[in-house]
Design an enzyme around this catalytic site. Sequence first.
Site, short mmCIF file in Angstrom:
data_model
loop_
_atom_site.label_atom_id
_atom_site.label_comp_id
_atom_site.label_asym_id
_atom_site.label_seq_id
_atom_site.Cartn_x
_atom_site.Cartn_y
_atom_site.Cartn_z
N GLU A 107 0.64 6.08 9.26
CA GLU A 107 -0.81 6.24 9.19
C GLU A 107 -1.55 5.59 10.36
O GLU A 107 -2.60 6.07 10.78
CB GLU A 107 -1.35 5.67 7.87
N ASP A 110 1.76 5.32 3.92
CA ASP A 110 1.78 4.14 3.05
C ASP A 110 2.34 4.45 1.66
O ASP A 110 2.22 5.56 1.15
CB ASP A 110 0.36 3.56 2.90
N ASP A 132 1.48 4.22 -1.39
CA ASP A 132 0.50 4.18 -2.47
C ASP A 132 -0.05 5.59 -2.69
O ASP A 132 0.39 6.54 -2.06
CB ASP A 132 -0.62 3.16 -2.17
N GLU A 155 -2.89 7.12 -2.00
CA GLU A 155 -3.48 7.83 -0.86
C GLU A 155 -2.40 8.19 0.16
O GLU A 155 -2.43 9.25 0.76
CB GLU A 155 -4.56 6.97 -0.20
N TYR A 167 -1.25 -6.02 8.84
CA TYR A 167 -2.32 -5.11 8.49
C TYR A 167 -3.42 -5.79 7.66
O TYR A 167 -3.13 -6.58 6.76
CB TYR A 167 -1.75 -3.93 7.72
N ARG A 169 -6.04 -4.37 5.86
CA ARG A 169 -6.59 -3.76 4.65
C ARG A 169 -5.50 -3.73 3.58
O ARG A 169 -4.71 -2.81 3.51
CB ARG A 169 -7.11 -2.35 4.95
N HIS A 220 1.13 -2.91 1.38
CA HIS A 220 1.36 -3.71 2.58
C HIS A 220 1.69 -5.14 2.20
O HIS A 220 1.68 -5.49 1.03
CB HIS A 220 0.12 -3.70 3.48
#
Length: 857
Positions: free
Chosen positions: A9, A82, A84, A86, A284, A286, A329
Site C-alpha cells: 500500500e 495490509d 486488515d 481495508e 508506520y 497510522r 502494523h
Amino acid sequence: MSKNLVIVESPAKAKTIEKYLGEGFTVRSSYGHVRDLPKKGLAIDVKDNFKPTYEVAPDKLALIGELSKLARQADIIWLATDDDREGEAISWHLKEALGLRESNIKRIVFREITKTAILKAVENPRKIDLDLVNAQQARRILDRLVGFELSPILWKKVQAGLSAGRVQSVAVRLVVDREREIENFKTTSAFVVKALFDLENNRVLEAELPRKIAIQGDAMQFLEKCKEAIFSIKNLEKKPAKRSPSPPFTTSTLQQQASVKLHFSVSQTMTLAQKLYEAGHISYMRTDSVNLSQEAISGAVNQITNEFGKEYVQTRQYKTKSESAQEAHEAIRPTNFAVREAGGDSGERRLYELIWKRAIASQMADAQLEKTVATVDISTTKEDLIATGEVIKFDGFLRVYTETSIDEDDEDVKGMLPPLQIGQILNLNNMSATERFTRPNARFTEATLVKQLEEMGIGRPSTYAPTISTIQKRGYILKDAKDGKQRQYQRLVLRNKQIKVETLTEIYGAEKAKLFPTNLAMVTNDFLVEHFGKIVDYSFTAKVEKEFDEIAHGKMKWEKMLQLFYGDFHKTVEDTVQHGERANSARVLGIDPKTSKEVTVRLGRYGALAQIGVANEETGETPQYANLLKGQFLETITLEEALDLFKLPREVGFYKEKPILASIGRYGAYLKYNEEFISLGKEHDPLLIDSETAIKLLSARDALGEFEGKSMSAGTGRFGAYIKHDGKFYSLPKGITINDLTNSKAIEIILAKRKTEAEKLIKEFSERPEIKILKGRWGAYIAVGKDAFKLPKEWKDNPEDLTLADCLKITGIGDKKTEPKTESKPTEKKAPAKKASTAKTAEKKTPAKKTTDKKKK
DNA sequence: CAGTGAGCGAGCTTCCGCTTGACTT
C-alpha cells in the site's frame, strides 16, 4: 528466474521490502485504495441488492496502467496489502482493476516490516478472503448511504453545504454535549484542611485531613478544636510500590502525548510523523497496535543495555485494550533504536525523540518506589491528619520517559517525607481550611476528542486527524481559547492559636486550544438527534462493527445486513424530508425598552445574530441586526447581552478632529480610526473604553515615527502587543508594553528580530551547504552545486526573505535527493565535516541585501 | 480580518477509509 510483482500500500514500505526480497521481485505500491465509489452521486443501486459502481479515481489511472503493464510481465502477482479489512479490499480491487486471473495471484500478509516476517509471508500465501472484502463493502456502502442521504437533508432543513456522517456527526455531538454539560454544571465547594508543621533543621511536614468539610461553619469548628491540640506522629507506614511504563505509541496515543508535551495539533503530528516515516526513521505511523516485533524488542534491549545497563532491561509484550483495533502494523517505534536523533527540522526531531523515549521505555524496568504514610494524631479530636511521601528507589523507565496526564487534574507531585518517629510531637506552624470548588469536565482538545472517539471505537488511525479538520472546516467546531473568570473563596487560617478568615480571589476556567461548538453545530446536532437518533447514537458504530465482523466471519450476508439497516433508515429520511420542520433556531428574548420591539436571536446565513423588530413591507420598516459574539450561544444569551450588541460600533471620541469608533469584529474588539483598525486586545472593552484611553492608544502609535522611510505603528492584536512596520509584524518582548515604546526602542526591536531571523536562516542553510543564494545580472538565483534555479518574482529583489523550505520547493530537491543509496548513518557522519563550508554560506546569505544596495548605487 | 442578514432560483454542496501528490519561469 521467475518474475514476481509485489504490490503493497505504501511506497516507503515498497522500498524496504524490495531490499529484503532481492532479485526477481519488483515491489510497487498502490498508494492506498485504487478504486472507490465515484466522488459524486450515490453510485449504489439500492433496488439491485445495493450493487455498487466502482471507478478508478482519475488520478489513479496512470498508476493502474503502469501496474497492469508490470502484471502482464510477471509470472506471479503477490498482493501484499495490509492485513486488515481495508487492505483485503484493496487487494480485491487491485485484482478487479488490473484484470488479474485467480491462477497467478497470491495474497500474502505480514504485520511487521522485517526480513523474517516478509520471507515467512511469502512462504504462506493464501487466497483473497472474500468475506472480509464483503465486510469492507458493507462498511463503505453504509457510510456512503448515511453521508449522502443525511447531508442533503441538512441542506434543505438547516443550511446549504453542510455535512453529516457516521463519524463526524458523533464527534460534533460529543463537543456539543460537553459544552452543555459545562453550562449546566452546578459548582459546589468544600473546605480542604491542611496543616504545616515546623521540624528541626528548617524542614517542614505537610499533612492533610482525608475528608473535605462541606460547610464553612463546620470547618471553623474543626479549627477551633485544633487550637489547643497536641499533634504527634501516631503511625508510620512504609510500603514498596512500582510503576510500569506505558506501551509504545499508537496513532492516537502519539497524538495525545505530542499534544500535551509538544503542543502539536493532531494534523501537525501526523505530517511530521509522515516525514520521519518516509525518511526511514520510524515504523508506520497510522496504527492501532501496541505490538513490537521481536527484532524491535532485541534492538531496544541492546540500546538499553549499552546506554543504561542490564538492570534497566525488562521486555514486555503489550496487548491492545481496544476492541475495534485491527492491528495490521506494529506500534510506532524507531526503525533503529541506536539512532538517538533524527528528523529534518526541530519539529521532526522533537517528535522522533518522543517516539524513541516511549518505545524504549516500554522495554525498560519498572520503577521501584517507596511510599510513606505518616498519621498525625490530633489530641482533641478523633480524626487524624495524613502525610504522604514518595521516594524513587530505582528509576527504571522513568529515566527516559514520564507520561503526562492529558486530563487537567494535575495531581501534585509528592516528594520525600522528612525523617519522623512514632510518638514525635509536632510543632504546628499553621492549619488552614481552604474553600475548593468542584469543576465540570474540561472541554475537549483535539487530542482528547481523538482519545474519546478511539475509546468508542469510532473512526480509524488514518481518519482521526482529517475528522478533526472536517468538523472545523464545516464551521461546527472552533478551536479557541477562553479567558478565565474571577471568583472569591474563603480561607480560614489557624496560627498562634488565633483563627483568621480571609477572602481571596482566584482566576478559574481559563482554557487554551479547546474545542468549542458553534451555534451551527448545536442547531444541526439537535436536528440530527431528533430525527436520526439511532445514527448519531454513541453506540451506533460499535453496533454496526459487530455486524461487519459477522460478515467477515461468513455468518451474515452483507446485502442482508444493509437491507435491515436501510429499510428503516430510508423511511426516516423520506419522512423527514416531507414532514420534518425546518430546523428552527429562533428564540424570543423579550422587548427592547427603547423601541418597544421584539428582540429575537436566530441562526443566520453567516452565523448567529440578534434582531430587533421584524421586516414590514407596508411600513417599510427594516429590522436591526447584530452578530452574536464568539462564545455567545443562542440557547443561553440573555436579553441584556443581546441589547448590548446593538451599542456597537460606537463613537468613543475624537482625535485630530476625526472620530474614533469602537466595535467588535470576528477576531475581537477594535478601534477604527481613519480607515485603520487597531485591535484592543483583552484589556479593553469596546463598550466601556473612554475617549482618553482611546486617544492614548492612538497617540502611542503616532509617537513611534519612521524607520527606513516607512512609518511604524503599534497595537495589541490577537497574539499580544506588536509593532507594525512595512507590512510586517514584530511582537514586543516580554516586559515591554506599547506605552514604553519610543522611536529608538521600536527600531531596536525590529533590528533584533531581523537578526534572530537571519541567524535562524543561517543555521538552516548551514545544514545544506550545497544550496546557495547568489546575485546574478538579472537578479538573485539559487545555486545548487553547478545547477542554477531562477527565483519567482516575489523573491527576486529580496532573496533574504527566502527560507530553506522555499529553496527546496523551488529547486525541487527534496530531502529525498540526498539519500539515494545512503542509509541513516552516513548522514550523521557528514554533519561535522561540513562545518568548514558553512561559515561561507552563512556570510553569503546575510549580506545579500547589502550587496543589492551597493549595486544600486 | 474588521460587513453582511430578502430574492430571480441555475447548479452546486456531502460520506469514511486507504495512501501521498506538487502548475511555472
